[in-house]
Design a protein around this motif. Sequence first.
Motif, PDB file in Angstrom:
ATOM      1  N   ILE A   6      24.397 -68.973 -26.557  1.00 50.67           N
ATOM      2  CA  ILE A   6      24.204 -67.575 -26.946  1.00 50.67           C
ATOM      3  C   ILE A   6      25.528 -66.833 -26.819  1.00 50.67           C
ATOM      4  CG2 ILE A   6      23.011 -65.436 -26.355  1.00 50.67           C
ATOM      5  CD1 ILE A   6      20.639 -67.165 -25.494  1.00 50.67           C
ATOM      6  N   GLY A   7      25.862 -66.086 -27.868  1.00 56.39           N
ATOM      7  CA  GLY A   7      27.110 -65.325 -27.895  1.00 56.39           C
ATOM      8  C   GLY A   7      28.300 -66.117 -28.391  1.00 56.39           C
TER       9      GLY A   7
ATOM     10  N   THR B 105      27.657 -69.553 -34.166  1.00 63.61           N
ATOM     11  CA  THR B 105      27.484 -68.734 -35.363  1.00 63.61           C
ATOM     12  C   THR B 105      26.377 -69.342 -36.227  1.00 63.61           C
ATOM     13  OG1 THR B 105      29.101 -70.006 -36.604  1.00 63.61           O
ATOM     14  CG2 THR B 105      29.921 -68.103 -35.354  1.00 63.61           C
TER      15      THR B 105
ATOM     16  N   ARG C  33      26.921 -63.883 -34.519  1.00 63.90           N
ATOM     17  CA  ARG C  33      26.803 -64.771 -33.362  1.00 63.90           C
ATOM     18  C   ARG C  33      25.363 -64.740 -32.832  1.00 63.90           C
ATOM     19  NH1 ARG C  33      31.458 -66.893 -33.138  1.00 63.90           N
ATOM     20  NH2 ARG C  33      33.358 -65.691 -33.205  1.00 63.90           N
ATOM     21  N   VAL C  34      24.957 -65.831 -32.198  1.00 61.29           N
ATOM     22  CA  VAL C  34      23.584 -65.946 -31.692  1.00 61.29           C
ATOM     23  C   VAL C  34      23.345 -64.900 -30.613  1.00 61.29           C
ATOM     24  CG1 VAL C  34      21.936 -67.443 -30.511  1.00 61.29           C
ATOM     25  CG2 VAL C  34      23.471 -68.400 -32.219  1.00 61.29           C
ATOM     26  N   ARG C  35      22.284 -64.103 -30.803  1.00 61.99           N
ATOM     27  CA  ARG C  35      21.904 -63.081 -29.829  1.00 61.99           C
ATOM     28  C   ARG C  35      20.791 -63.584 -28.909  1.00 61.99           C
ATOM     29  NH1 ARG C  35      19.298 -57.815 -32.132  1.00 61.99           N
ATOM     30  NH2 ARG C  35      20.803 -58.355 -33.706  1.00 61.99           N
ATOM     31  N   GLY C  36      19.877 -64.379 -29.453  1.00 59.60           N
ATOM     32  CA  GLY C  36      18.771 -64.867 -28.632  1.00 59.60           C
ATOM     33  C   GLY C  36      17.962 -65.930 -29.358  1.00 59.60           C
TER      34      GLY C  36
ATOM     35  N   ASN D 142      17.956 -65.280 -33.345  1.00 61.60           N
ATOM     36  CA  ASN D 142      18.449 -63.979 -33.796  1.00 61.60           C
ATOM     37  C   ASN D 142      19.965 -63.918 -33.689  1.00 61.60           C
ATOM     38  OD1 ASN D 142      15.790 -62.986 -34.150  1.00 61.60           O
ATOM     39  ND2 ASN D 142      15.640 -62.751 -31.934  1.00 61.60           N
ATOM     40  N   PHE D 143      20.559 -63.180 -34.635  1.00 65.23           N
ATOM     41  CA  PHE D 143      22.014 -63.040 -34.672  1.00 65.23           C
ATOM     42  C   PHE D 143      22.391 -61.569 -34.560  1.00 65.23           C
ATOM     43  CE2 PHE D 143      20.983 -66.877 -37.033  1.00 65.23           C
ATOM     44  CZ  PHE D 143      21.829 -67.809 -36.460  1.00 65.23           C
ATOM     45  N   ASP D 144      23.553 -61.313 -33.973  1.00 65.46           N
ATOM     46  CA  ASP D 144      24.067 -59.943 -33.923  1.00 65.46           C
ATOM     47  C   ASP D 144      24.789 -59.632 -35.231  1.00 65.46           C
ATOM     48  OD1 ASP D 144      26.481 -61.276 -33.731  1.00 65.46           O
ATOM     49  OD2 ASP D 144      26.863 -60.725 -31.650  1.00 65.46           O
TER      50      ASP D 144
ATOM     51  N   ASP E  34      21.919 -59.595 -41.213  1.00 60.75           N
ATOM     52  CA  ASP E  34      22.061 -59.717 -39.763  1.00 60.75           C
ATOM     53  C   ASP E  34      20.755 -60.088 -39.071  1.00 60.75           C
ATOM     54  OD1 ASP E  34      21.019 -57.297 -40.516  1.00 60.75           O
ATOM     55  OD2 ASP E  34      21.916 -56.180 -38.861  1.00 60.75           O
TER      56      ASP E  34
ATOM     57  N   GLY F   3      17.549 -63.118 -38.450  1.00 60.72           N
ATOM     58  CA  GLY F   3      17.642 -64.441 -37.873  1.00 60.72           C
ATOM     59  C   GLY F   3      17.193 -65.589 -38.747  1.00 60.72           C
TER      60      GLY F   3
END
Length: 157
Positions: free
Chosen positions: A48-49, A52, A106-109, A100-102, A71, A73
Amino acid sequence: MRVFSSRRAKLRRALLGGALALTCSACVSIYRDHGYVPNDEDLAAIQIGVDTRESVAETVGIPGASGVLNDSGYYYISTRIRHYGATEPKPVARELVAINFDPAGRVRGIERFGLEDGRVIELQRRVTDNGEADKTFIRQLLGNLGRIGPGTLLNDQ
């Protein structure tokens, strides 16, 4: 005469056995699996974070569905459907993994949902029916015969 009744009895037993076998086989559950959900080991490889969209697709594969917005997921969906006899097929297991991505990509969750987490949502295909789809060429041709009247043939209006 005795041989004939013996054959008849054997035939009767064979028919009853066949009918029993068909009856029992009709009541067997048949399961169909649809979709793909990555296993826990593959999901654990996603950081996470750090990862990509491209690295997630390389690690766990391309998703079966993704969000409409850029943006949003990736969604991996798996469904197990049970067919039992003449009853309507029913989903017995459904699993959804949402990554989910920000806005930076990048992966948010990572979230996992099951059938027990919510209700079954039946997907429906809504199409406007024009009434012409079920008519064959001959039916359309014969349907037009009723529209011809004497005034059309005599050029009267």
